[in-house]
Structure formats: structure tokens, C-alpha cells
Write a protein that holds these residues in place. Structure first.
Motif, PDB file in Angstrom:
ATOM      1  N   LEU A 132      -3.740   8.828   7.421  1.00 40.28           N
ATOM      2  CA  LEU A 132      -4.226   8.029   8.067  1.00 40.28           C
ATOM      3  C   LEU A 132      -4.451   6.801   7.302  1.00 40.28           C
ATOM      4  O   LEU A 132      -5.290   6.902   6.276  1.00 40.28           O
ATOM      5  N   HIS A 133      -3.508   5.575   7.287  1.00 35.82           N
ATOM      6  CA  HIS A 133      -3.890   4.536   6.800  1.00 35.82           C
ATOM      7  C   HIS A 133      -4.707   3.723   7.318  1.00 35.82           C
ATOM      8  O   HIS A 133      -4.675   3.084   8.629  1.00 35.82           O
ATOM      9  N   ILE A 134      -6.346   3.444   7.187  1.00 35.68           N
ATOM     10  CA  ILE A 134      -7.371   2.923   7.716  1.00 35.68           C
ATOM     11  C   ILE A 134      -7.645   1.688   7.160  1.00 35.68           C
ATOM     12  O   ILE A 134      -8.972   1.221   7.373  1.00 35.68           O
ATOM     13  N   ILE A 137     -10.813  11.141   1.302  1.00 36.89           N
ATOM     14  CA  ILE A 137     -10.448   9.643   1.530  1.00 36.89           C
ATOM     15  C   ILE A 137     -10.373   9.019   0.083  1.00 36.89           C
ATOM     16  O   ILE A 137     -10.982   9.444  -0.916  1.00 36.89           O
ATOM     17  N   GLN A 138      -9.465   8.009  -0.158  1.00 35.30           N
ATOM     18  CA  GLN A 138      -9.483   7.222  -1.264  1.00 35.30           C
ATOM     19  C   GLN A 138      -9.266   5.730  -1.148  1.00 35.30           C
ATOM     20  O   GLN A 138      -8.423   5.310  -0.126  1.00 35.30           O
ATOM     21  N   GLU A 139     -10.097   4.919  -1.519  1.00 37.40           N
ATOM     22  CA  GLU A 139      -9.922   3.488  -1.623  1.00 37.40           C
ATOM     23  C   GLU A 139      -9.510   3.055  -2.893  1.00 37.40           C
ATOM     24  O   GLU A 139      -9.941   2.839  -4.014  1.00 37.40           O
ATOM     25  N   ASP A 140      -8.319   2.650  -2.847  1.00 36.26           N
ATOM     26  CA  ASP A 140      -7.180   2.300  -3.680  1.00 36.26           C
ATOM     27  C   ASP A 140      -7.399   1.026  -4.427  1.00 36.26           C
ATOM     28  O   ASP A 140      -7.309   0.087  -3.516  1.00 36.26           O
ATOM     29  N   ARG A 156      -4.665  -3.383  -2.324  1.00 32.16           N
ATOM     30  CA  ARG A 156      -5.628  -2.461  -1.877  1.00 32.16           C
ATOM     31  C   ARG A 156      -5.627  -1.922  -0.606  1.00 32.16           C
ATOM     32  O   ARG A 156      -5.166  -2.364   0.132  1.00 32.16           O
ATOM     33  N   SER A 157      -6.269  -0.621  -0.615  1.00 36.01           N
ATOM     34  CA  SER A 157      -5.664   0.040   0.611  1.00 36.01           C
ATOM     35  C   SER A 157      -6.678   1.228   0.851  1.00 36.01           C
ATOM     36  O   SER A 157      -7.233   1.853  -0.312  1.00 36.01           O
ATOM     37  N   THR A 158      -6.995   1.755   1.851  1.00 30.45           N
ATOM     38  CA  THR A 158      -7.927   2.941   2.181  1.00 30.45           C
ATOM     39  C   THR A 158      -7.035   4.054   3.005  1.00 30.45           C
ATOM     40  O   THR A 158      -6.558   3.632   4.088  1.00 30.45           O
ATOM     41  N   TRP A 159      -6.665   5.168   2.597  1.00 29.57           N
ATOM     42  CA  TRP A 159      -6.051   6.192   3.228  1.00 29.57           C
ATOM     43  C   TRP A 159      -7.057   7.572   3.217  1.00 29.57           C
ATOM     44  O   TRP A 159      -7.752   8.046   2.373  1.00 29.57           O
ATOM     45  N   VAL A 160      -6.747   8.129   4.377  1.00 33.43           N
ATOM     46  CA  VAL A 160      -7.551   9.521   4.649  1.00 33.43           C
ATOM     47  C   VAL A 160      -6.337  10.398   4.708  1.00 33.43           C
ATOM     48  O   VAL A 160      -5.298  10.307   5.370  1.00 33.43           O
ATOM     49  N   TYR A 215       0.821  -1.156   0.105  1.00 32.14           N
ATOM     50  CA  TYR A 215       0.091  -0.146   0.167  1.00 32.14           C
ATOM     51  C   TYR A 215       1.050   1.300   0.135  1.00 32.14           C
ATOM     52  O   TYR A 215       0.308   2.404   0.278  1.00 32.14           O
ATOM     53  N   TYR A 216       2.040   1.053  -0.201  1.00 29.80           N
ATOM     54  CA  TYR A 216       3.091   2.146  -0.446  1.00 29.80           C
ATOM     55  C   TYR A 216       3.506   2.655  -2.041  1.00 29.80           C
ATOM     56  O   TYR A 216       4.312   3.417  -2.025  1.00 29.80           O
ATOM     57  N   THR A 217       2.816   2.106  -2.774  1.00 25.50           N
ATOM     58  CA  THR A 217       3.135   2.154  -4.085  1.00 25.50           C
ATOM     59  C   THR A 217       3.153   3.783  -4.588  1.00 25.50           C
ATOM     60  O   THR A 217       2.299   4.486  -4.225  1.00 25.50           O
ATOM     61  N   ARG A 218       4.057   3.950  -5.625  1.00 28.34           N
ATOM     62  CA  ARG A 218       4.101   5.426  -6.085  1.00 28.34           C
ATOM     63  C   ARG A 218       2.683   5.904  -6.672  1.00 28.34           C
ATOM     64  O   ARG A 218       2.508   7.088  -6.804  1.00 28.34           O
ATOM     65  N   GLU A 219       2.039   5.031  -7.294  1.00 35.43           N
ATOM     66  CA  GLU A 219       0.778   5.255  -8.034  1.00 35.43           C
ATOM     67  C   GLU A 219      -0.439   5.135  -7.034  1.00 35.43           C
ATOM     68  O   GLU A 219      -1.560   5.878  -7.473  1.00 35.43           O
ATOM     69  N   GLY A 220      -0.138   4.792  -5.638  1.00 36.42           N
ATOM     70  CA  GLY A 220      -1.383   4.739  -4.946  1.00 36.42           C
ATOM     71  C   GLY A 220      -1.414   6.005  -4.027  1.00 36.42           C
ATOM     72  O   GLY A 220      -0.839   7.120  -4.322  1.00 36.42           O
ATOM     73  N   PRO A 221      -2.508   6.330  -3.078  1.00 41.01           N
ATOM     74  CA  PRO A 221      -2.586   7.482  -2.206  1.00 41.01           C
ATOM     75  C   PRO A 221      -1.503   8.086  -1.640  1.00 41.01           C
ATOM     76  O   PRO A 221      -1.127   9.163  -1.714  1.00 41.01           O
ATOM     77  N   LEU A 222      -0.882   7.326  -1.163  1.00 44.06           N
ATOM     78  CA  LEU A 222       0.632   7.756  -0.413  1.00 44.06           C
ATOM     79  C   LEU A 222       1.450   8.331  -1.248  1.00 44.06           C
ATOM     80  O   LEU A 222       1.963   9.445  -1.263  1.00 44.06           O
ATOM     81  N   GLY A 223       1.690   7.577  -2.318  1.00 43.60           N
ATOM     82  CA  GLY A 223       2.762   8.084  -3.411  1.00 43.60           C
ATOM     83  C   GLY A 223       2.178   9.313  -4.020  1.00 43.60           C
ATOM     84  O   GLY A 223       2.997  10.313  -4.494  1.00 43.60           O
ATOM     85  N   GLN A 224       0.848   9.467  -4.126  1.00 40.08           N
ATOM     86  CA  GLN A 224       0.153  10.812  -4.883  1.00 40.08           C
ATOM     87  C   GLN A 224       0.546  12.138  -3.986  1.00 40.08           C
ATOM     88  O   GLN A 224       0.901  13.102  -4.283  1.00 40.08           O
TER      89      GLN A 224
END
Length: 267
Positions: A178-180, A204-207, A220-224, A49-58
Motif C-alpha cells: 500500500l502506497h500511503i 512500513i518504510q518511509e523512504d 519521498r514516499s511511504t509504503w506498507v 516513488y517507483y525507483t528500484r532503490e525504494g520500497p517498491l523496487g526492494q
């Protein structure tokens, strides 16, 4: 194939690898806390859930593009994957409650993120909330809270008082992430109610990665992401997938004196 297994006060940690030994994964019980490809060409690539394309990477990309990221705080070390986003001239501090976790993350036979990317990264052992209390107000441009994925979440990190602390430690324009993601609990209404109660702004994003991305190690992950002002979230406008949170009055506002995990169980 199990290659390491250790027990601490916080549970049993198991490091596994595939049949070819090319991917290492860290579990606490049955919860995945990070993985790394041991292929020399992919050692620096953040996975799960740390990928550069995911919410954290964004968020990292948006803040770096806007040149507003100088110091990052991360509550929850895992395998140290977030160190992949550290850049020269910036500061990154991990707050990790379990010293065994740091020992695993620093063992180059198990994981190499800290070895390769974290030479200038600090690791502070102790409770994350207590660690933040010792930091100056306004110290961080980005706070990442990655402590809620297990089946026993640290409730004291998800209360009105905790959120007040996070906001106090953020610099002007700073963001808290927040990684929820959780298999057992729906944490969105908890965070939504806290944000509304504090009159903050959040998205919030549900990746949901593609099949190819999943095969490449994404999860798959959900970040706020939480900010003091909606304008602080403007750098994320160019990314798809972000939406407003949904409150639920029945969940209430969690405080240091009140929480109700039963109401957010995923049946």
C-alpha cells in the motif's frame, strides 16, 4: 511547460515538461501521479516513488530473487511506471477507474512505459475493488495499491472488508503493498489498526532518498507491505528502513460502514 490537459469525472489531468522537454510529469490537480525521462537512455528507468532503490523496487527484487512472483496486480495506473518491473513469463494487470488515465499513459507523445514495457500487461478499466472481485481467489503473488496519494482518497479501498478481499486474492506467501504517501492525511494508523484487527503481519518504510537520488527523479514516499504470516516478510530482512507500524486506538478500525478522515488529518 504544459503539453496536455484533460478533464474527466475524476478531475483535471495535466502533463508538464521541463524547458528542455526531457522529463514529462503527470498531475491530477496538484498531486503528482508519475513522471518519465524522455532521454532514450533512461526511458526504461522507473522514477518518483517507483525507483528500484525504494520500497517498491526492494519488494520486486526480493520476490524475484526468491522466484515467487508470477502475477502482479496494480490498482492505480498513473503513467504505467510499474510496468518497468514486468518480466517475460510473468503477468501484470492494472486496475484503473478512469479511461482517460489509460489514454494518457498509452500516448507515446506523453509517456512510453506501457509502450516499451507493457506489451504483455493488461489494463482493466473500472473500480479496483470491483475488478478484484472478478478475479479468482489466490490469483496474485503481489498486489500494489497505489490509490491513496490525492487529497480525496477512495475510502472504500482502505477498509476491513477491502483488506479481507486483498488477502483472499493473494496466493500463499503473497504480499500486498500500500502506497500511503499523502500530504494531508496520516494513513499509517488506519492501516496499522486494520492489520492488527485482521491479525496479519506488516512493515512500513518511509523512504527518504538522498539529494542525488532526488535530483535523478526519486521522490519521498511511504509504503506498507502486508502479509498473512511474518515469515512471508522474511525476504525483506536484508533491506534497511522497514519497521513495525504504530497503531492508534483513537482512529478506530475503518469498515465499509465507518471511517473518520478528520481524525487522520495532518494539521
Amino acid at each position: 511547460h504544459q503539453i496536455d490537459r484533460e478533464r474527466s469525472f475524476f478531475g483535471v489531468y495535466t502533463v508538464c515538461t521541463n524547458s528542455r522537454g526531457t522529463v514529462h510529469k503527470l498531475y491530477n490537480g496538484t498531486t503528482l501521479h508519475g513522471e518519465q525521462s524522455m532521454d532514450p537512455e533512461d526511458l526504461w528507468m522507473p522514477r518518483t516513488y517507483y525507483t528500484r532503490e525504494g520500497p517498491l523496487g526492494q519488494v520486486f527484487e526480493a520476490m524475484n530473487d526468491a522466484q515467487i512472483l508470477l502475477r502482479t496486480g496494480v490498482i492505480g495506473l498513473g503513467t504505467g511506471t510499474a510496468a518497468c518491473y514486468h518480466r517475460p513469463g510473468q503477468r501484470m494487470t492494472f486496475f484503473e477507474v478512469d479511461p482517460i488515465m489509460e489514454r494518457i499513459a498509452r500516448d507515446p507523445k506523453l509517456f512510453r512505459y506501457l509502450e516499451l514495457c507493457g506489451s504483455e500487461v493488461e489494463v482493466a478499466i473500472g473500480d479496483g475493488r470491483q475488478g478484484l472481485l472478478r478475479e479468482p481467489d489466490g490469483a496474485f503473488d503481489l498486489l500494489i495499491l497505489d490509490a491513496f496519494t490525492s487529497d480525496a482518497i477512495p475510502v472504500h479501498m482502505l477498509t476491513r472488508e477491502a483488506l479481507t478481499l486483498y488477502m483472499r486474492k493473494l496466493a500463499p506467501g503473497g504480499l500486498a503493498m500500500l502506497h500511503i504517501s499523502n500530504r494531508y492525511m496520516n494513513l499509517e494508523p488506519v492501516v496499522a489498526n486494520l492489520v492488527a484487527n485482521a491479525r496479519l503481519a506488516a512493515l512500513i518504510q518511509e523512504d527518504d532518498p538522498s539529494d542525488d537520488e532526488l535530483l535523478a527523479g526519486a521522490s519521498r514516499s511511504t509504503w506498507v507491505v502486508v502479509a498473512r504470516d511474518p515469515m512471508d516478510l522474511a525476504p525483506l530482512d536484508s533491506y534497511d528502513g522497514w519497521r513495525l507500524l504504530e497503531e492508534n486506538p483513537a482512529v478506530g478500525v475503518w469498515t465499509d460502514d465507518y471511517s473518520n478522515v478528520f481524525r487522520i488529518l495532518t494539521w
